[in-house]
Design an enzyme around this catalytic site. Sequence first.
Site, PDB file in Angstrom:
ATOM      1  N   GLY A 180     -29.036   9.871 -13.889  1.00 43.12           N
ATOM      2  CA  GLY A 180     -30.483  10.671 -13.249  1.00 43.12           C
ATOM      3  C   GLY A 180     -30.932  11.063 -14.615  1.00 43.12           C
ATOM      4  O   GLY A 180     -30.581  10.538 -15.524  1.00 43.12           O
ATOM      5  N   GLY A 231     -23.662   5.638 -11.650  1.00 46.18           N
ATOM      6  CA  GLY A 231     -24.654   6.682 -11.281  1.00 46.18           C
ATOM      7  C   GLY A 231     -25.161   6.970 -12.852  1.00 46.18           C
ATOM      8  O   GLY A 231     -25.342   7.546 -12.230  1.00 46.18           O
ATOM      9  N   PHE A 246     -30.846  13.698 -15.335  1.00 37.36           N
ATOM     10  CA  PHE A 246     -30.122  14.585 -16.343  1.00 37.36           C
ATOM     11  C   PHE A 246     -28.384  15.038 -16.354  1.00 37.36           C
ATOM     12  O   PHE A 246     -28.479  15.596 -16.625  1.00 37.36           O
ATOM     13  CB  PHE A 246     -29.798  16.168 -15.262  1.00 37.36           C
ATOM     14  CG  PHE A 246     -31.336  16.888 -15.323  1.00 37.36           C
ATOM     15  CD1 PHE A 246     -32.630  17.457 -16.219  1.00 37.36           C
ATOM     16  CD2 PHE A 246     -31.965  16.971 -14.007  1.00 37.36           C
ATOM     17  CE1 PHE A 246     -33.465  17.383 -16.557  1.00 37.36           C
ATOM     18  CE2 PHE A 246     -33.365  17.746 -14.253  1.00 37.36           C
ATOM     19  CZ  PHE A 246     -33.699  18.392 -15.224  1.00 37.36           C
ATOM     20  N   GLY A 247     -28.361  13.552 -16.165  1.00 40.25           N
ATOM     21  CA  GLY A 247     -26.848  13.316 -16.180  1.00 40.25           C
ATOM     22  C   GLY A 247     -26.143  11.491 -15.624  1.00 40.25           C
ATOM     23  O   GLY A 247     -27.163  11.484 -14.767  1.00 40.25           O
ATOM     24  N   VAL A 257     -22.895   9.734 -12.497  1.00 40.81           N
ATOM     25  CA  VAL A 257     -21.639  10.344 -11.889  1.00 40.81           C
ATOM     26  C   VAL A 257     -21.290   9.633 -11.877  1.00 40.81           C
ATOM     27  O   VAL A 257     -21.139   8.300 -11.423  1.00 40.81           O
ATOM     28  CB  VAL A 257     -22.761  10.274 -10.121  1.00 40.81           C
ATOM     29  CG1 VAL A 257     -21.639  11.129  -9.467  1.00 40.81           C
ATOM     30  CG2 VAL A 257     -23.718  11.321 -10.255  1.00 40.81           C
ATOM     31  N   LYS A 273     -20.027  14.655 -11.139  1.00 41.37           N
ATOM     32  CA  LYS A 273     -21.837  14.600 -11.818  1.00 41.37           C
ATOM     33  C   LYS A 273     -21.432  15.759 -12.832  1.00 41.37           C
ATOM     34  O   LYS A 273     -21.796  16.735 -12.948  1.00 41.37           O
ATOM     35  CB  LYS A 273     -22.490  15.463 -10.562  1.00 41.37           C
ATOM     36  CG  LYS A 273     -24.316  15.491 -11.581  1.00 41.37           C
ATOM     37  CD  LYS A 273     -25.053  15.676 -10.139  1.00 41.37           C
ATOM     38  CE  LYS A 273     -27.070  15.574 -10.404  1.00 41.37           C
ATOM     39  NZ  LYS A 273     -27.395  15.812 -10.098  1.00 41.37           N
ATOM     40  N   ASP A 330     -36.703  15.810  -2.899  1.00 44.45           N
ATOM     41  CA  ASP A 330     -36.795  14.478  -3.228  1.00 44.45           C
ATOM     42  C   ASP A 330     -35.815  13.196  -2.742  1.00 44.45           C
ATOM     43  O   ASP A 330     -34.724  12.555  -2.770  1.00 44.45           O
ATOM     44  CB  ASP A 330     -35.240  14.813  -5.059  1.00 44.45           C
ATOM     45  CG  ASP A 330     -35.684  13.209  -6.059  1.00 44.45           C
ATOM     46  OD1 ASP A 330     -36.711  12.580  -5.171  1.00 44.45           O
ATOM     47  OD2 ASP A 330     -35.542  13.067  -6.491  1.00 44.45           O
TER      48      ASP A 330
END
Length: 877
Positions: A582, A580, A584-585, A587, A604, A716
């Site tokens: 996100g 996946g 900021f980066g 995984v 991550k 979150d």
Amino acid sequence: MEKLVFINYVYSMVLCLLFLYIGTAPATYTNNETDFSALLAFKNRIDDDPLGSIRSWNETEHFCDWEGILCSTRHRGRVVSINLMSRALVGSLSPHLGNLSFLREFVLQNNSFYGEIPEEFGRLRRLELVEFSNNSFSGEIPRNLSKCNDFVGNVPVSLSNASFLERLYLSSSKLTGKVLIDFKRLSALQVLLLYQTSLEGDISFISSLTNCTNLEVIDVGGSLFSGSLPDSIDNLSSKLSLFNIGENQIHGTIPSGIQNLIGLTRLVFDANLLQGSIPTVIGNLYKLQEIYIGANQLTNEIPSSLGNLNLLTHIYLADNNFYGEIPRTLSNCLSLTLSLNNLSGSIPQELASLSSIWSIDLSHNAFTGYIPVENGSLINLSKLDLFHNRLYGPIPKALSSCVVLERLYLRNNSLGGEIPTGLVSLQGLQELDLSQNNLSGSIPSFLGDMLNLKSLNLSFNKFQGEVPTQGVFLNKTAISLEGNDHLCGGIGFLKIPPCKSTNFKKKHASPLLKILISALGTGTICVILWASIYKLVYRRRISQQEEQNSVLSVPDSFLRLSYADLLKATDGFSATNLLGCGRFGSVYRGILILEDKQMLVAVKVFNLEVKGASKSFITECKATKGIRHRNLVKILSVCESTNFQGIDFMAVVYELMCGGSLEEWLHKDDTQEESGAQSKNNKNLSITQRLNIVIDIASAVEYLHCGNEYVIIHGDLKPSNILLDENVTAHVGDFGLTKVMSSIFPAHEGSSSSMAIKGTIGYIPPEYGTTNNMTIQGDVYSFGILVLEMFTNIRPTDDASLNGRSSLHHLVSQDMSYIMNQIFVHELDTNNSRTRDCVTCVLEIGVACSLEFPKHRMMMSDVVRDLNKIQKAYLAG
């Protein structure tokens, strides 16, 4: 005769030695049946002892040796301390505890005790410390607890003779009734906290505090007090720094005598029924830093004397009936909220010079003129809300200097012109609303390149041309373009007509012109490319230098892994191992070889080209390295290195949850099914599994909030951040938004944390729209929405499934029968009455957690307790 004297002497010595032995032998205590019986009565009221904390409470050992019990060294066999903090105990208090006449300390913090505090507590005249915070006590206030030096948490007491009392904390409880304390006798009182209770009565009791010459804090906010403020407040202590009566039912006017409280730094009168005007003498409170008088019925003009307060940083006057203009001398303001008033005139140019201000909310007023933004000013501005005014002119190009801007709301004005190209520099922008204006031109393609942009509303303008097809424009629920009749192209779901192709007759162009155009174009591209690379490298170096100031310490228990180790484990960070992406980066799935054993991990990798990624890496490491819980994703290692090209590399390695995310189980992607991937259809999650998962999540959140030396706010919570292992046990992950706070601060200071709110639309609590304070109540709201989503299979952002309701919370709270009969009956066996009762109870918890006002939401300790009861009843049936 001498013989008789000798015999008497020997007899006396034997008696002395016997008494000495009895008085000093550690194994034999002077028996006290009263204390023994009182402790057994306390034990008999315990409903659940999961940790076995009171297992030692039996007759085989003296009660002075029982766990949590401390006896006096001077008075053998008399209990002086009971400390059972954080033992997960469930039960109520026995009135026999009032017989522990030597008790000085009673600590039951972080348990699940309920019911009333017995009146018999009034007999405990030696009490010095009572710590009952984070329980569920209720009922009225018992009387006559006297001579207590320190009360912490939701301790329900009424004091009459506590002349040495300095701090009285009765906050965050379900207590009812009136305050029956004679404050005139509490001359040593320094702090009075009665906030967020159900206590009621006339606020005029504050008059009795005038004898407390050392009083520094009055906080009775969020309760049920009524009446009007007495004129005698001018006689309160000049040392008073915090005066909070917010969120009550107080009416009348603000007394002019408030000018005598020259020590005030924080004034909180919001959410009451106050009328009249703000006294001009408020300008004499030269130490005032924060003023909150919103949501009242105040009128007249905002006094210009506010401009005299050079330390004033936070001004909240929203939702009143103020008219006139904004004072032009607010020199140090950091947050200005004047929404929902009748203010008019132009927005002062002076606001544009406040380089430190981070939030401006002037929405729902009648301001006219241009938006005043000077080039290079407002560099710290995070939120600008000018919604529903009468502003005209273009969107200022100088907004491009507001590089940390995250929310820009200019809806419902008369703005014209095009969207400035300079806004491309606002790469942190998350929400942009320019709807209901007269904007024209084409929609800039750079809006689709903004990685953080989650909501874009350009509806009801005069835009024309082709709609971009990347980024936010791919999200049906995040984009609104209606009311622009001359747009074309875009994604299919927008239902916009296709663009007409234009045939340029290149054959009429001369060969020389083609060469010149090609050369100029190539040269321009090279210059722009070189400048962009230089700017990127320069910014990265500056960012790296700043981030080096934060040193990351790695625990010895972490695995020592290099970039090469992670490269090998993930097969070169192959796309086939991508789990996946996100903000900021990304995984990746990986396999580590450790001592001839294989370990599945999730790696991550942070994209350091994204602003804030390095800080997110450090925050995530710091937040997770010191916590351990079975329902939190376990961090195995961190890697801060360089790759083979010498470029900085940062990654966090987690234990891989092979069950995937809860998002995948609840909302299986159709593309996954077509590709032949393993099906995780939501029908595979039974009621029992859903209950287990929601209890796992609640337990993890409760641990973050209450189980450490620090309060940890996740920030979150959503299904994609909940990972399941092979046993379908839930683990909360992604601590990139975590904020860590010291738990030793009072809740009115320490329960919230000021930071730039991020999170995910649909799960963010409503109060985050007006404040940048992250709170544990915000996590509770997100948890509540997550619970509703789990037991309805409806995304909170899926308008089509909300049956015309404004939110998932309103759908469930107002249409429970629709949920049970129309949606859930097709997914689970809700025809079974036992199942229906279980689901109904869980949904009620989700609704209670996602209420609009934070103070009305449940505490996570209560959530865990109630969910366990629901599970127990369901399994027993």
